[in-house]
Motif scaffolding. Structure first.
Motif, PDB file in Angstrom:
ATOM      1  N   ALA A 535      55.527  36.503  51.009  1.00 22.14           N
ATOM      2  CA  ALA A 535      55.011  35.773  52.159  1.00 22.14           C
ATOM      3  C   ALA A 535      54.253  34.536  51.698  1.00 22.14           C
ATOM      4  CB  ALA A 535      54.096  36.684  52.974  1.00 22.14           C
ATOM      5  N   ASP A 536      54.371  33.439  52.454  1.00 18.62           N
ATOM      6  CA  ASP A 536      53.672  32.204  52.085  1.00 18.62           C
ATOM      7  C   ASP A 536      52.170  32.359  52.134  1.00 18.62           C
ATOM      8  OD1 ASP A 536      56.034  30.881  51.664  1.00 18.62           O
ATOM      9  OD2 ASP A 536      56.072  29.917  53.646  1.00 18.62           O
ATOM     10  N   GLY A 537      51.682  33.174  53.072  1.00 16.58           N
ATOM     11  CA  GLY A 537      50.245  33.352  53.196  1.00 16.58           C
ATOM     12  C   GLY A 537      49.589  32.248  53.984  1.00 16.58           C
ATOM     13  N   LEU A 538      48.322  32.446  54.295  1.00 20.93           N
ATOM     14  CA  LEU A 538      47.572  31.442  55.038  1.00 20.93           C
ATOM     15  C   LEU A 538      47.272  30.247  54.155  1.00 20.93           C
ATOM     16  CD1 LEU A 538      45.057  33.789  56.894  1.00 20.93           C
ATOM     17  CD2 LEU A 538      47.131  32.734  57.819  1.00 20.93           C
ATOM     18  N   PRO A 539      47.304  29.042  54.684  1.00 23.98           N
ATOM     19  CA  PRO A 539      47.028  27.849  53.866  1.00 23.98           C
ATOM     20  C   PRO A 539      45.661  27.916  53.205  1.00 23.98           C
ATOM     21  CG  PRO A 539      47.960  27.233  55.987  1.00 23.98           C
ATOM     22  CD  PRO A 539      47.644  28.705  56.063  1.00 23.98           C
ATOM     23  N   LEU A 540      45.667  27.599  51.899  1.00 25.60           N
ATOM     24  CA  LEU A 540      44.431  27.464  51.138  1.00 25.60           C
ATOM     25  C   LEU A 540      43.508  28.667  51.291  1.00 25.60           C
ATOM     26  CD1 LEU A 540      43.857  23.718  51.939  1.00 25.60           C
ATOM     27  CD2 LEU A 540      44.445  24.642  49.724  1.00 25.60           C
ATOM     28  N   SER A 541      44.097  29.851  51.264  1.00 25.27           N
ATOM     29  CA  SER A 541      43.307  31.064  51.409  1.00 25.27           C
ATOM     30  C   SER A 541      43.507  31.947  50.198  1.00 25.27           C
ATOM     31  CB  SER A 541      43.728  31.826  52.667  1.00 25.27           C
ATOM     32  OG  SER A 541      43.196  33.125  52.669  1.00 25.27           O
ATOM     33  N   PHE A 542      42.406  32.517  49.700  1.00 26.66           N
ATOM     34  CA  PHE A 542      42.541  33.406  48.558  1.00 26.66           C
ATOM     35  C   PHE A 542      43.176  34.739  48.966  1.00 26.66           C
ATOM     36  CE2 PHE A 542      40.082  30.622  45.876  1.00 26.66           C
ATOM     37  CZ  PHE A 542      40.621  30.900  44.625  1.00 26.66           C
ATOM     38  N   ASP A 543      43.285  34.990  50.291  1.00 26.15           N
ATOM     39  CA  ASP A 543      44.061  36.147  50.714  1.00 26.15           C
ATOM     40  C   ASP A 543      45.500  36.021  50.240  1.00 26.15           C
ATOM     41  OD1 ASP A 543      41.900  37.293  51.918  1.00 26.15           O
ATOM     42  OD2 ASP A 543      42.406  36.611  53.947  1.00 26.15           O
ATOM     43  N   SER A 544      45.988  34.795  50.179  1.00 25.66           N
ATOM     44  CA  SER A 544      47.355  34.558  49.708  1.00 25.66           C
ATOM     45  C   SER A 544      47.511  34.969  48.256  1.00 25.66           C
ATOM     46  CB  SER A 544      47.721  33.073  49.868  1.00 25.66           C
ATOM     47  OG  SER A 544      47.550  32.653  51.197  1.00 25.66           O
ATOM     48  N   HIS A 545      46.406  34.956  47.521  1.00 29.47           N
ATOM     49  CA  HIS A 545      46.437  35.330  46.109  1.00 29.47           C
ATOM     50  C   HIS A 545      46.300  36.837  45.940  1.00 29.47           C
ATOM     51  CE1 HIS A 545      45.963  34.917  41.813  1.00 29.47           C
ATOM     52  NE2 HIS A 545      44.767  35.499  41.835  1.00 29.47           N
ATOM     53  N   SER A 546      45.876  37.536  46.959  1.00 27.92           N
ATOM     54  CA  SER A 546      45.535  38.962  46.824  1.00 27.92           C
ATOM     55  C   SER A 546      46.530  39.900  47.480  1.00 27.92           C
ATOM     56  CB  SER A 546      44.141  39.212  47.420  1.00 27.92           C
ATOM     57  OG  SER A 546      43.177  38.387  46.803  1.00 27.92           O
ATOM     58  N   ASN A 547      47.552  39.368  48.150  1.00 31.21           N
ATOM     59  CA  ASN A 547      48.388  40.210  49.003  1.00 31.21           C
ATOM     60  C   ASN A 547      49.771  40.516  48.429  1.00 31.21           C
ATOM     61  OD1 ASN A 547      46.421  40.451  50.965  1.00 31.21           O
ATOM     62  ND2 ASN A 547      47.132  38.671  52.123  1.00 31.21           N
ATOM     63  N   TYR A 548      49.886  40.548  47.127  1.00 33.29           N
ATOM     64  CA  TYR A 548      51.204  40.812  46.532  1.00 33.29           C
ATOM     65  C   TYR A 548      51.539  42.302  46.478  1.00 33.29           C
ATOM     66  CZ  TYR A 548      51.142  35.945  44.952  1.00 33.29           C
ATOM     67  OH  TYR A 548      51.107  34.574  44.903  1.00 33.29           O
ATOM     68  N   MET A 549      50.521  43.168  46.497  1.00 30.23           N
ATOM     69  CA  MET A 549      50.785  44.596  46.329  1.00 30.23           C
ATOM     70  C   MET A 549      50.125  45.402  47.441  1.00 30.23           C
ATOM     71  SD  MET A 549      50.547  44.969  42.169  1.00 30.23           S
ATOM     72  CE  MET A 549      49.473  43.554  41.909  1.00 30.23           C
ATOM     73  N   THR A 550      50.378  44.987  48.680  1.00 26.58           N
ATOM     74  CA  THR A 550      49.832  45.695  49.827  1.00 26.58           C
ATOM     75  C   THR A 550      50.667  46.940  50.117  1.00 26.58           C
ATOM     76  OG1 THR A 550      51.135  44.238  51.238  1.00 26.58           O
ATOM     77  CG2 THR A 550      48.832  43.630  50.856  1.00 26.58           C
ATOM     78  N   ASN A 551      50.171  47.788  51.010  1.00 27.49           N
ATOM     79  CA  ASN A 551      50.823  49.058  51.322  1.00 27.49           C
ATOM     80  C   ASN A 551      52.150  48.817  52.041  1.00 27.49           C
ATOM     81  OD1 ASN A 551      51.599  51.573  52.394  1.00 27.49           O
ATOM     82  ND2 ASN A 551      49.477  52.254  52.491  1.00 27.49           N
ATOM     83  N   PRO A 552      53.274  49.271  51.465  1.00 28.97           N
ATOM     84  CA  PRO A 552      54.572  49.014  52.095  1.00 28.97           C
ATOM     85  C   PRO A 552      54.778  49.779  53.392  1.00 28.97           C
ATOM     86  CG  PRO A 552      54.849  50.520  50.244  1.00 28.97           C
ATOM     87  CD  PRO A 552      53.412  50.053  50.220  1.00 28.97           C
ATOM     88  N   ASN A 553      53.951  50.800  53.637  1.00 29.21           N
ATOM     89  CA  ASN A 553      54.108  51.625  54.841  1.00 29.21           C
ATOM     90  C   ASN A 553      53.078  51.307  55.914  1.00 29.21           C
ATOM     91  OD1 ASN A 553      56.235  52.987  53.591  1.00 29.21           O
ATOM     92  ND2 ASN A 553      54.866  54.512  52.685  1.00 29.21           N
ATOM     93  N   SER A 554      52.250  50.309  55.678  1.00 27.79           N
ATOM     94  CA  SER A 554      51.175  50.014  56.616  1.00 27.79           C
ATOM     95  C   SER A 554      51.592  48.922  57.605  1.00 27.79           C
ATOM     96  CB  SER A 554      49.919  49.565  55.865  1.00 27.79           C
ATOM     97  OG  SER A 554      48.947  49.071  56.761  1.00 27.79           O
ATOM     98  N   PRO A 555      51.544  49.205  58.901  1.00 23.87           N
ATOM     99  CA  PRO A 555      51.857  48.161  59.886  1.00 23.87           C
ATOM    100  C   PRO A 555      50.938  46.952  59.755  1.00 23.87           C
ATOM    101  CG  PRO A 555      51.816  50.327  60.914  1.00 23.87           C
ATOM    102  CD  PRO A 555      51.276  50.505  59.526  1.00 23.87           C
ATOM    103  N   ALA A 556      49.705  47.183  59.323  1.00 21.21           N
ATOM    104  CA  ALA A 556      48.755  46.079  59.190  1.00 21.21           C
ATOM    105  C   ALA A 556      49.159  45.114  58.086  1.00 21.21           C
ATOM    106  CB  ALA A 556      47.353  46.631  58.910  1.00 21.21           C
ATOM    107  N   ASP A 557      49.956  45.594  57.133  1.00 20.30           N
ATOM    108  CA  ASP A 557      50.371  44.747  56.006  1.00 20.30           C
ATOM    109  C   ASP A 557      51.813  44.260  56.160  1.00 20.30           C
ATOM    110  OD1 ASP A 557      47.920  45.095  54.754  1.00 20.30           O
ATOM    111  OD2 ASP A 557      48.567  46.915  53.726  1.00 20.30           O
ATOM    112  N   ALA A 558      52.358  44.347  57.355  1.00 17.27           N
ATOM    113  CA  ALA A 558      53.769  44.006  57.556  1.00 17.27           C
ATOM    114  C   ALA A 558      54.082  42.574  57.150  1.00 17.27           C
ATOM    115  CB  ALA A 558      54.144  44.240  59.021  1.00 17.27           C
ATOM    116  N   ALA A 559      53.136  41.665  57.354  1.00 10.70           N
ATOM    117  CA  ALA A 559      53.399  40.261  57.052  1.00 10.70           C
ATOM    118  C   ALA A 559      53.560  39.998  55.563  1.00 10.70           C
ATOM    119  CB  ALA A 559      52.259  39.392  57.608  1.00 10.70           C
ATOM    120  N   THR A 560      53.037  40.894  54.727  1.00 11.96           N
ATOM    121  CA  THR A 560      53.084  40.655  53.278  1.00 11.96           C
ATOM    122  C   THR A 560      53.966  41.669  52.545  1.00 11.96           C
ATOM    123  OG1 THR A 560      51.086  41.999  52.959  1.00 11.96           O
ATOM    124  CG2 THR A 560      50.783  39.638  53.275  1.00 11.96           C
TER     125      THR A 560
END
Length: 584
Positions: A535-560
């Motif tokens: 996922a591209d992630g939010l512009p200029l957000s460190f969340d974009s740097h942290s979301n590579y290994m989110t829960n594959p079964n979590s609806p909350a992490d669907a975007a990543t």
């Protein structure tokens, strides 16, 4: 002087039996001491008897109690010494047996004095440039000599300590509590020294450590795990289940040690918090599948921790994830353990018919988080230097070599996975002689690996995989040349500060976007790796740097979830199912 024949033929069972008898005697004696204190001494003191006779009686009883306590301590020291003697001789004996077996397998003859001989070379062997039998014979002879020397050293030191304890018993000098505690301390230190000397050398290859370990009987292995977990738990080449058993003991000991260590420094508190977090994670996963194994723990540097979901010695697919900037020991029991678990979930989903083990490996000191700069801590600036990554690379290679050595059956499909500064560590490890030994390398959120091309990582470039979110600031850091910095981290930090502050697009205006701080951008087309979709992630957000290994079964992490799904496919070796995207 212990002879080869004596060491080879020694039956150490009686030593174990005598040690156990002393332990039993000491325990029974302690029961008598406790009975005297509770039924005699306590009652007399509680009766508040006063006067000259009372004072003399109280002094006499206290002296008697102290002498009995000292006698118990001396008995305990004797039992401990006999146990250490058995273990020390057993380790030397296992080394000797290993060398003798190798000699037999190689067609060598070993005399009782340790001399090694072999048949003269045939004509073809004399012309063979790889002919090395003489050197093999010398190596075996040296190993035999080392084993006999270890046994002789142990024999002399233990004999001296036994004489000392016997003399204390004969003269009664051991009935002094101070002397008894000193004797026990001397025995304990001697045992540690002798056992350490009996272990394979610190430079031994993990495969050699495993061979030595397998020469021990199961009872001998268990005795070492329980009495010396510090020597077993973090040794590459020891099977993972044994390391887990030893490290759970180590973890308890470390928690107790740091709880009693007052006052705690700020760094010590970070370690204690980390140990407690790891213990909580183990408790949380008790009895669940996959089993959580503690493959490493220690207080070296900023703290060490290696946690695995699944047994890497039996799993068909194995991954070892290296975290980066700001990782603390607590993360091994927190977010980075969760990331390792998410990799396990995704890989298991990618291939439900294969077994998987997924680890978080904190076997080095990543730079502390940038938030520490506000406290005047200069260590976070070390993220701009590769020194910590280079040091970690050596340890990481050794660890992966250990996984290869201890794996049972067909070799596992092994994946080296690094995030952020951890990807630099993995990349530098891959550039060591021989590489990591991994089948696949995954780099996510990477500031570079020190390599110009994927082909420099000692695997086929088609097995170097890169995930880089378009809005991940770390994957756009400018090169050192571009900042005009010669590599001095204290100077480099101010020019880089705008890149680390959300809300600026300065970092996207590089003259050469293919060059990052640590070399060629792994996500660039010219690096030559396989880039997978994230996922591209939010512009200029460190969340974009942290979301590579989110829960594959979590609806909350669907975007990543694209990222973790692709990582799972790679770890499972299901390359055709990886969604790729073009390099930058």
């Amino acid at each position: 002087m212990v002879s080869l024949a004596e060491l080879r033929e020694a039956d150490l069972g009686p030593l174990d039996s005598v040690a156990a008898a002393y332990d039993k005697l000491a325990a029974a004696f302690q029961g008598h001491v406790d009975q005297l204190n509770s039924q005699v001494v306590k009652h007399i003191f509680d009766n508040r008897w006063i006067g000259t006779a009372a004072g003399a009686a109280n002094t006499s009883l206290q002296n008697t109690s102290n002498r009995l306590d000292a006698a118990h301590t001396e008995m305990s020291a004797m039992g401990a010494l006999l146990r250490e003697a058995a273990d020390s001789f057993r380790l030397a004996q296992s080394k000797l047996q290993e060398a003798l077996q190798d000699a037999q397998n190689g067609g060598f003859t070993v005399a009782n004095d340790g001399t090694v001989t072999w048949p003269p070379p045939a004509a073809a062997e004399r012309k063979d440039p790889d002919y090395n039998t003489p050197q093999q014979g010398k190596d075996i002879a040296n190993r035999i000599s080392d084993a006999v020397t270890e046994a002789t050293t142990a024999d002399a030191r233990i004999a001296k300590l036994l004489d000392d304890l016997t003399q204390r018993a004969r003269t009664g000098t051991g009935l002094d509590t101070t002397q008894a505690q000193k004797d026990l301390g001397t025995v304990t230190q001697a045992g540690t020294d002798l056992l350490s000397a009996g272990f394979p050398g610190k430079d031994s290859k993990p495969a050699d450590v495993l061979t030595w370990w397998n020469r021990l009987t199961p009872d001998e292995q268990q005795r070492l795990i329980k009495t010396h977990p510090d020597l077993i738990g973090n040794r590459d080449g020891i099977p993972s289940l044994a390391r887990d058993q030893a490290n759970r003991i180590n973890l308890t000991n470390l928690i107790n040690q740091y709880q009693q260590k007052q006052p705690l420094s700020a760094d010590d508190k970070v370690k204690l918090d980390g140990f407690n977090a790891i213990q909580a994670k183990l408790d949380q996963n008790a009895g669940k599948q996959p089993p959580a194994l503690l493959i490493g723990v220690g207080d070296q540097g900023q703290g060490r921790g290696i946690l695995s979901y699944g047994n890497p010695d039996t799993a068909q697919n194995v991954s070892a994830y290296v975290p980066g900037l700001g990782t603390t020991l607590s993360s091994v029991g927190g977010k980075d353990a969760d990331r390792a678990y998410n990799v396990w979930l995704s890989a298991t989903k990618a291939d439900p018919n294969a077994t998987t083990a997924s680890m978080v490996w904190l076997g080095y000191d990543p730079p502390p988080g940038l938030d520490k700069l506000a406290d005047g801590d200069t260590r976070p600036a070390e993220v701009l230097s590769s020194d910590r990554a280079q040091s970690g690379a050596v340890s990481y290679d050794q660890f992966l070599n250990g996984l290869r050595a201890t794996h049972e059956g067909a070799p596992a499909h092994l994946t080296a996975l690094g995030h952020s500064y951890g990807s630099t560590t993995v990349g530098l490890a891959a550039q060591q002689p021989g590489g990591t030994g991994a089948d696949d390398i995954i780099l996510v959120g990477s500031p570079g690996t020190g390599a110009d091309k994927a082909s420099q990582l000692n695997v086929d470039p088609s097995h170097v995989w890169v995930g880089a979110a378009q809005n991940d600031p770390v994957t756009h850091l400018p090169s050192k040349t571009e900042t005009g910095v010669d590599g001095a981290v204290a100077v480099a930090l101010p020019p880089l500060a705008p890149a680390l502050v959300p809300g600026t697009d300065w970092l996207y205006n590089q003259a050469d976007p293919h060059q990052l701080w640590f070399g060629t951008d792994p996500a660039s087309a010219q690096f030559g790796a396989q880039r997978f979709d994230v996922a591209d992630g939010l512009p200029l957000s460190f969340d974009s740097h942290s979301n590579y290994m989110t829960n594959p079964n979590s609806p909350a992490d669907a975007a990543t979830k694209d990222s973790i799904d692709n990582i799972g496919q790679i770890v499972a070796g299901q390359y055709n199912n990886v969604n790729r995207e073009a390099g930058r």
